[in-house]
Each structure stands twice: as structure tokens, then as C-alpha cells.
Design an enzyme around this catalytic site. Structure first.
Site, PDB file in Angstrom:
ATOM      1  N   VAL A  57       0.851  -1.163   0.063  1.00 28.96           N
ATOM      2  CA  VAL A  57       0.106   0.140   0.236  1.00 28.96           C
ATOM      3  C   VAL A  57       0.923   1.167   0.060  1.00 28.96           C
ATOM      4  O   VAL A  57       0.667   2.216  -0.889  1.00 28.96           O
ATOM      5  CB  VAL A  57      -0.884  -0.001   1.082  1.00 28.96           C
ATOM      6  CG1 VAL A  57      -1.626   1.396   1.253  1.00 28.96           C
ATOM      7  CG2 VAL A  57      -1.962  -1.012   1.131  1.00 28.96           C
TER       8      VAL A  57
ATOM      9  N   PRO B  51      -0.521   5.357 -40.513  1.00 25.70           N
ATOM     10  CA  PRO B  51      -0.462   4.772 -41.601  1.00 25.70           C
ATOM     11  C   PRO B  51      -2.120   4.761 -42.414  1.00 25.70           C
ATOM     12  O   PRO B  51      -2.031   4.316 -43.424  1.00 25.70           O
ATOM     13  CB  PRO B  51      -0.009   3.254 -41.456  1.00 25.70           C
ATOM     14  CG  PRO B  51      -0.403   2.881 -39.974  1.00 25.70           C
ATOM     15  CD  PRO B  51      -0.317   4.287 -39.290  1.00 25.70           C
TER      16      PRO B  51
ATOM     17  N   ASP C 186      -3.700  16.328 -45.260  1.00 32.62           N
ATOM     18  CA  ASP C 186      -3.225  15.652 -46.545  1.00 32.62           C
ATOM     19  C   ASP C 186      -4.190  14.478 -47.109  1.00 32.62           C
ATOM     20  O   ASP C 186      -5.309  13.895 -46.093  1.00 32.62           O
ATOM     21  CB  ASP C 186      -1.763  15.036 -46.461  1.00 32.62           C
ATOM     22  CG  ASP C 186      -0.932  16.085 -46.539  1.00 32.62           C
ATOM     23  OD1 ASP C 186      -1.302  17.040 -47.073  1.00 32.62           O
ATOM     24  OD2 ASP C 186       0.238  15.670 -45.967  1.00 32.62           O
TER      25      ASP C 186
ATOM     26  N   LYS D 279      -6.685  21.053 -52.176  1.00 35.45           N
ATOM     27  CA  LYS D 279      -7.429  21.650 -52.897  1.00 35.45           C
ATOM     28  C   LYS D 279      -7.173  23.405 -52.479  1.00 35.45           C
ATOM     29  O   LYS D 279      -8.272  24.135 -52.808  1.00 35.45           O
ATOM     30  CB  LYS D 279      -8.999  21.519 -52.235  1.00 35.45           C
ATOM     31  CG  LYS D 279      -9.353  20.199 -53.072  1.00 35.45           C
ATOM     32  CD  LYS D 279     -10.682  19.765 -52.746  1.00 35.45           C
ATOM     33  CE  LYS D 279     -11.077  18.510 -53.324  1.00 35.45           C
ATOM     34  NZ  LYS D 279     -12.388  17.926 -52.901  1.00 35.45           N
TER      35      LYS D 279
ATOM     36  N   GLY E 192      -0.096  11.994 -43.078  1.00 38.34           N
ATOM     37  CA  GLY E 192      -0.314  10.434 -43.261  1.00 38.34           C
ATOM     38  C   GLY E 192       1.184  10.014 -42.524  1.00 38.34           C
ATOM     39  O   GLY E 192       2.233  10.702 -42.676  1.00 38.34           O
ATOM     40  N   GLY E 193       1.525   8.942 -41.999  1.00 37.13           N
ATOM     41  CA  GLY E 193       2.414   8.282 -41.262  1.00 37.13           C
ATOM     42  C   GLY E 193       3.047   9.443 -40.368  1.00 37.13           C
ATOM     43  O   GLY E 193       2.533  10.029 -39.405  1.00 37.13           O
ATOM     44  N   ASP E 194       4.305   9.770 -40.718  1.00 39.32           N
ATOM     45  CA  ASP E 194       5.311  10.725 -39.677  1.00 39.32           C
ATOM     46  C   ASP E 194       5.407  12.050 -40.447  1.00 39.32           C
ATOM     47  O   ASP E 194       5.839  11.938 -41.622  1.00 39.32           O
ATOM     48  CB  ASP E 194       6.450  10.177 -39.323  1.00 39.32           C
ATOM     49  CG  ASP E 194       7.134  10.723 -38.366  1.00 39.32           C
ATOM     50  OD1 ASP E 194       6.862  10.778 -37.119  1.00 39.32           O
ATOM     51  OD2 ASP E 194       8.108  11.820 -38.658  1.00 39.32           O
TER      52      ASP E 194
ATOM     53  N   GLY F 170      -2.493   0.009 -46.782  1.00 42.37           N
ATOM     54  CA  GLY F 170      -2.085  -0.844 -45.368  1.00 42.37           C
ATOM     55  C   GLY F 170      -2.949  -0.195 -44.250  1.00 42.37           C
ATOM     56  O   GLY F 170      -2.895   0.923 -44.112  1.00 42.37           O
TER      57      GLY F 170
END
Length: 413
Positions: free
Chosen positions: A26, A177, A200, A222, A253-255, A366
Site C-alpha cells: 500500500v 498509416p 493531406d 484543394k 499521413g505516417g510521420d 495498409g
């Protein structure tokens, strides 16, 4: 007393004496929070766990190596009684009552004058949960509520609007991803707090549906470019929204720093005097092969892996990749943005000594519901991409690791 709920309060213990009786499990669980609160902790116990002893050795607490004695609670503001001696606990509890010291008892909560809530922390917020009905206390239930609230604050699913002025700026957030569950906890929280999101097409789209309706979502593809290149337009948009006093998330996306042009955006923001936070993301170069059953390294097969961009063909004078040297490596080669050029890449690798039968796997979309894996060899991959109609985004893995694991065609649940 049990008919009335406990009154919740936050104790400011910095520099104030806290007495802990007992050095078992404790105490081991409770001491770190008391130390973090800056309390002057006196521990009284004949024996302690190795972890508690380490705290004493480090000078974080003062340890009196003996049983409880009358007078140990003198000058204390708060006491935690957690010995295995019920009689000693009762005497210590009585002393705390006489000295008007708030006292927690681990062996008999009904005899305590204070209860320890289930607590958790998230970005400067402390969540403390107490059961209001003394007759029906359930520590597991309060801990579960605590965990649910803290997790919601961390991942952004529980959003509490800020009513005080926030510091405007930009967060470059790696979304991972594709699977929305693979964004980092911090990234998801910043998304939930954003005023503007510039995304993105490779950013996790499902996350955008979770945003409140007042959040402005801008598709970077855009943006009105005018006389600017696409990246310059994105940089300008980030700067303009931040200078309007808004909290901006640039979702990638990703890093952000793995073929994400994150540093270009960071530099532009720095030059404009706009504060910027970078939140790393899970790179598709590792996660997508893994989701398809391919380890980029494996004992006895590959001791290294190399990640390259394939958006420029090997015979293009703009290419910065040393393809002849890559052909000589024995490890794994991971190619991003290479669907359109993989035929030329394969020819170049073979021409510089790579075996034509070297296994190749192409993993399209993926970690998403549309994940698809197509296998080939260096000799056949150029034609396979056409016949199988492989489309970007796809991660290409070249090397013996392709044959190591089972073929996985869809993400695991």
C-alpha cells in the site's frame, strides 16, 4: 458519518509533513504521488519493500526503522496508516483524531477520516473519483471510471472546451498509416482541440468525421495555389490561420518527417514567428509491412532495413538515391511512393547484382479496410503491378523477410 458523502478536496502538501505507517505494498503504491506533491514524508515501519527502501536511500522520504509509537503524528498534516497490525492502526487512528490530522486507513475505511480517491492525470488535469455511498464502495468501479475519463481526455474522445484563451499555433501531427486507431494519443487530443485542420489525402480520413462541426477542415490538395507552389500555399495557410489566433493542426499521413515535408513547414512557421509543435506518427514504412505479416527485420534473415523514396525513377537525374549500393545490401529494402517507378527500380537493382528471384511484396492501403497484399519477385514486379492494378498508396518491401510470416490480406481486428 457513513450516511453523508465525502467532501472532495485537493491537498497542497508541498513542504508539509505527511506520516506513512507501514512499508508494504500500500505504501509503495501511495508514496510516489506524495513525493510528487512535494510532501515531507516520514515513513515509520520495521520493514519495507525494496522499492520503498530505494525511495529512502534516494532521500525522497525519511524512514524510521521501527514500529509505530505514540507521538509519531505530531506536526503531521496528513497520515496514511497501512501496517499489518490492527491494534497499532487503531491507536494511530485515535492519535490522528486527537491531533486533528486527516487520516487514511487501508485496513478499515469506515474508521478513517479521509479516503484516497482513484486518481489519474492528463495534460495538467487531475481526475479523482470517490464513491459517494460509503456502504457500497467498490474500488474497482471507481478505478474503472477514473480510467475511462482519463483515457477519454487523452485520446480526445472526451472533449472539454477551453474557456480561457489558448495560445495559438500549429501542431504538425503524424496521423499514422491509415487506421484511425493508430494515431498517437497526443495527436488525437490535439485534433479534438483544433479550430482548423489542414489535412493531406493520406491522413486518416475517419478521424475527420469525429471532429465537432465548428472545426474548419481544409483539404491541402484543394488550396488555391495561385502563383505559389503547393507547399508554399500550405505554409501560407498554416501561418495565416495561426496569426488569426486559431489552434491549427496540420494532419499528415505516417510521420511528419518521413517524406512528409514536415521540416519545410516547421521552418516556414519558425521564420514567421508562429509556435509549432511536432507530434511524431507511426511511419507506414514499418507499420504497413507489419500489418501485412512482414517483419522488416528478423533474426537470421535481415539485420537492417533501408527506407527510400521511389517517387523519382533511378534514371532520373534528380534522384538522390544510390541504387547501385542498395543492390548490394543483404537486408530489407522498403520503398515508399514507388508504385509508378517500381519497374525501373527492379531493373536497376537487378542490373547491379540483386538476384532476380528476390521476393517482393506490395501492400496497398495498409492498415485500412481496403488493405491488399500482392507478392512478386524483382523479375516480375514491374508486370505484376500492371496486371494486378496496384494503386497508390502502397508500401513495397523487397527482401527475404517477405517469405518469413503468413500472408495477411486485411488488418487484424
Amino acid at each position: 458519518m457513513a450516511e453523508h458523502p465525502a467532501y472532495p478536496v485537493g491537498l497542497r502538501l508541498t513542504g508539509r509533513r505527511v506520516v506513512v505507517l507501514g512499508g508494504g505494498q500500500v505504501a509503495q503504491r501511495r508514496l510516489p504521488a506524495l513525493i510528487a506533491a512535494g510532501a515531507d514524508v516520514l515513513l515509520v515501519s520495521p520493514e519495507v519493500t525494496p522499492s520503498v527502501e530505494a525511495m529512502a536511500d534516494a532521500g525522497e522520504i525519511t524512514w524510521h526503522k521501527r514500529p509505530y509509537e505514540e507521538g509519531d503524528l505530531a506536526d503531521a498534516w496528513y497520515a496514511l496508516i497501512a501496517t499489518g497490525d490492527t491494534e497499532a492502526n487503531t491507536r494511530a487512528s485515535a492519535e490522528a483524531e486527537r491531533r486533528r490530522v486527516w487520516c487514511v486507513r487501508s485496513d478499515d475505511a469506515d474508521e478513517a477520516t479521509a479516503w484516497t480517491p482513484a486518481t489519474g492525470h492528463s495534460e495538467g488535469v487531475t481526475v479523482a473519483v470517490l464513491t459517494t455511498d460509503a456502504r457500497g464502495r467498490d474500488p474497482r468501479h471507481t478505478a474503472a471510471i477514473r480510467d475511462a475519463v482519463v483515457e477519454g481526455l487523452r485520446d480526445g474522445t472526451l472533449v472539454a472546451p477551453h474557456h480561457r484563451t489558448r495560445t495559438p499555433g500549429v501542431a504538425l501531427v503524424g496521423g499514422g498509416p491509415g487506421d484511425p486507431d493508430l494515431i498517437t494519443v497526443r495527436g488525437r487530443r490535439l485534433l479534438a482541440e483544433a479550430d482548423v485542420v489542414i489535412t493531406d489525402h493520406l491522413g486518416p480520413r475517419d478521424l475527420l468525421a469525429e471532429l465537432p462541426p465548428n472545426v474548419e477542415v481544409i483539404d491541402a490538395a484543394k488550396l488555391p495555389y495561385g502563383r505559389f507552389m503547393a507547399q508554399e500555399a500550405i505554409n501560407n495557410a498554416l501561418i495565416e490561420y495561426a496569426k488569426q489566433g486559431k489552434s491549427v493542426v496540420r494532419l499528415k499521413g505516417g510521420d511528419p518527417y518521413v517524406y512528409g515535408r514536415g521540416m519545410e513547414e516547421f521552418q516556414a512557421l519558425a521564420e514567421a514567428g508562429v509556435p509549432c509543435t511536432v507530434v511524431p506518427g507511426i511511419s507506414s514504412s514499418i507499420s504497413v509491412p507489419g500489418a501485412a505479416g512482414i517483419p522488416v527485420t528478423h533474426r537470421g534473415v535481415a539485420h537492417e532495413f533501408t527506407v527510400v523514396s521511389g517517387h523519382i525513377a533511378p534514371d532520373d537525374e534528380r534522384s538522390l538515391v544510390d541504387w547501385p549500393s542498395l543492390a548490394k545490401l543483404t537486408g530489407t529494402l522498403v520503398i515508399l511512393m514507388g508504385v509508378a517507378t517500381i519497374g525501373k527500380v527492379a531493373e536497376t537493382l537487378i542490373a547491379h547484382g540483386k538476384a532476380p528471384d528476390t521476393p517482393v511484396a506490395l501492400v496497398q492501403e495498409g492498415t485500412t479496410a481496403g488493405q491488399r497484399r500482392v507478392d512478386a519477385t524483382l523479375a516480375t514486379v514491374g508486370e505484376t503491378v500492371k496486371t494486378e492494378d496496384v494503386k497508390p498508396p502502397a508500401v513495397i518491401v523487397i527482401g527475404e523477410v517477405v517469405k518469413v510470416g503468413p500472408t495477411v490480406t486485411a488488418p487484424r481486428e
